[in-house]
Design a protein around this motif. Structure first.
Motif, mmCIF file in Angstrom:
data_model
loop_
_atom_site.group_PDB
_atom_site.id
_atom_site.type_symbol
_atom_site.label_atom_id
_atom_site.label_comp_id
_atom_site.label_asym_id
_atom_site.label_seq_id
_atom_site.Cartn_x
_atom_site.Cartn_y
_atom_site.Cartn_z
ATOM 1 N N ASP A 132 0.868 -1.176 0.000
ATOM 2 C CA ASP A 132 0.000 0.000 0.000
ATOM 3 C C ASP A 132 0.903 1.225 0.000
ATOM 4 O OD1 ASP A 132 -1.977 -1.877 0.295
ATOM 5 O OD2 ASP A 132 -2.973 -0.896 1.968
ATOM 6 N N TRP A 133 0.765 2.066 -1.024
ATOM 7 C CA TRP A 133 1.563 3.291 -1.126
ATOM 8 C C TRP A 133 0.639 4.489 -0.961
ATOM 9 C CZ3 TRP A 133 5.864 3.010 -5.438
ATOM 10 C CH2 TRP A 133 6.673 1.895 -5.191
ATOM 11 N N TYR A 134 1.032 5.410 -0.101
ATOM 12 C CA TYR A 134 0.251 6.608 0.186
ATOM 13 C C TYR A 134 0.906 7.784 -0.536
ATOM 14 C CZ TYR A 134 -1.850 3.667 3.762
ATOM 15 O OH TYR A 134 -2.502 2.649 4.422
ATOM 16 N N VAL A 135 0.187 8.330 -1.516
ATOM 17 C CA VAL A 135 0.751 9.296 -2.450
ATOM 18 C C VAL A 135 0.111 10.663 -2.223
ATOM 19 C CG1 VAL A 135 0.933 9.893 -4.909
ATOM 20 C CG2 VAL A 135 1.291 7.524 -4.153
ATOM 21 N N GLN A 136 0.937 11.689 -2.277
ATOM 22 C CA GLN A 136 0.437 13.062 -2.199
ATOM 23 C C GLN A 136 0.118 13.554 -3.609
ATOM 24 O OE1 GLN A 136 2.967 16.790 -1.748
ATOM 25 N NE2 GLN A 136 2.186 16.582 0.336
ATOM 26 N N ARG A 137 -1.142 13.851 -3.839
ATOM 27 C CA ARG A 137 -1.595 14.394 -5.123
ATOM 28 C C ARG A 137 -1.824 15.891 -4.982
ATOM 29 N NH1 ARG A 137 -6.923 11.908 -7.855
ATOM 30 N NH2 ARG A 137 -5.417 10.229 -8.296
ATOM 31 N N ARG A 138 -1.248 16.668 -5.890
ATOM 32 C CA ARG A 138 -1.492 18.104 -5.916
ATOM 33 C C ARG A 138 -2.390 18.429 -7.103
ATOM 34 N NH1 ARG A 138 0.501 22.488 -3.417
ATOM 35 N NH2 ARG A 138 2.135 21.235 -2.412
ATOM 36 N N THR A 139 -3.539 19.000 -6.832
ATOM 37 C CA THR A 139 -4.519 19.286 -7.872
ATOM 38 C C THR A 139 -4.191 20.611 -8.551
ATOM 39 O OG1 THR A 139 -5.984 20.365 -6.261
ATOM 40 C CG2 THR A 139 -6.278 17.993 -6.611
ATOM 41 N N VAL A 140 -4.932 20.923 -9.626
ATOM 42 C CA VAL A 140 -4.639 22.128 -10.401
ATOM 43 C C VAL A 140 -4.924 23.399 -9.611
ATOM 44 C CG1 VAL A 140 -4.956 21.058 -12.652
ATOM 45 C CG2 VAL A 140 -6.946 21.942 -11.432
ATOM 46 N N ASP A 141 -5.756 23.336 -8.582
ATOM 47 C CA ASP A 141 -6.023 24.522 -7.767
ATOM 48 C C ASP A 141 -5.054 24.654 -6.595
ATOM 49 O OD1 ASP A 141 -6.850 22.447 -6.204
ATOM 50 O OD2 ASP A 141 -8.912 23.119 -5.959
#
Length: 296
Positions: free
Chosen positions: A222-231
């Protein structure tokens, strides 16, 4: 989505391992961990005033001992390198990338877990395969993020022409410049906990062995990833990775399949999986690909 990874000469020394060598990981000769034990302290659990236990020795970012030793074990008969190879995977807690364990650290960690019969001459190959598979898993996560970090609307536009349609536009998509690369916050190996999808495939393999028959995954992460959205907002996305071993190539190179997808922790993650799978199936089943080729 399943991805096939083949380890070819001379990229990895795995091909040099004799077929007589104990498989990785070798059978655990130690006593099993009690079912009620847990090496991780709960986030809201108060700190104890008692002397430090083994719990405090675990790094919460990867659920591994935080002080993996580089010291040669007294039972060791050959030298193992202590150099650590940097990965291409950005860290979420500090600047820089994650580092892979050295062969010496890998060997010491396996001894700590009770794998006392680990063949020392195979440890470097184990590390190479470990690193190779992790790089492949991260590439798959990047592929998911390129589709969905901009939101579901863009995700559907990226998926509606199937996997081939997305790859045809990969260069244009990569050059849009409005996506921030994801980062890996933490990860956890869960080899003894089969995912629901893996259980379903195992059941289907019993029912229809000619079509679905395959060995269960040999590992799960299980990998916990930081997603940065366009806003500019960030959110955590958990990815589930099943690792499968496939029959080797005729030339002997080992082959692995990775099944990487967002965990169904939120409705958004469920929609992302449906979009990617459904878009590809519909694009092929509806004849859209044939119509595009006829009109071109």
């Amino acid at each position: 989505m399943f991805t096939s990874l083949t380890i070819r000469k001379p990229a990895c020394p795995m091909h040099a391992i004799s077929s007589q060598i104990t498989p990785f990981p070798p059978p655990n000769a130690s006593q099993p961990t009690p079912s009620g034990s847990c090496p991780i302290r709960a986030p809201n659990e108060p700190m104890s005033s008692s002397p430090p236990s083994s719990v405090s020795k675990f790094n919460p970012l990867n659920y591994m001992p935080s002080n993996l030793s580089q010291t040669r074990d007294t039972r060791q008969t050959i030298h193992l390198p202590t150099e650590r190879e940097p990965s291409s995977i950005p860290r979420g807690d500090i600047d820089g990338n994650w580092e892979y364990p050295s062969p010496q650290q890998m060997y010491n960690a396996m001894l700590r877990k009770g794998y006392d019969n680990t063949p020392e001459d195979a440890v470097e190959s184990m590390v190479a395969v470990h690193n190779f598979l992790n790089e492949g898993a991260w590439a798959e996560i990047i592929d998911w993020e390129r589709r969905f970090s901009r939101g579901l609307g863009y995700g559907w536009e990226a998926c509606r022409r199937g996997e081939e349609g997305f790859q045809e536009n990969a260069d244009r998509i990569a050059n849009l410049g409005d996506i921030t690369a994801p980062k890996l916050l933490r990860f956890q190996g869960r080899p003894n906990e089969m995912t629901p999808k893996a259980r379903m495939l195992e059941f289907m393999g019993r029912m229809y062995p000619a079509k679905f028959g395959c060995e269960p995954p040999f590992d799960r992460h299980d990998w916990y990833v930081q997603r940065r959205t366009v806003d500019g907002q960030t959110r955590e996305v958990r990815y589930v990775i099943d690792y499968y071993a496939a029959p080797p190539e005729p030339t002997g190179e080992p082959v692995f399949f990775l099944d990487v997808r967002p965990a169904v922790d939120t409705p958004t993650a469920a929609v992302e999986r449906m979009m990617r799978w459904g878009g590809d199936v519909w694009h092929r089943a509806s004849g859209a690909k044939a119509r595009e080729m006829a009109s071109s």
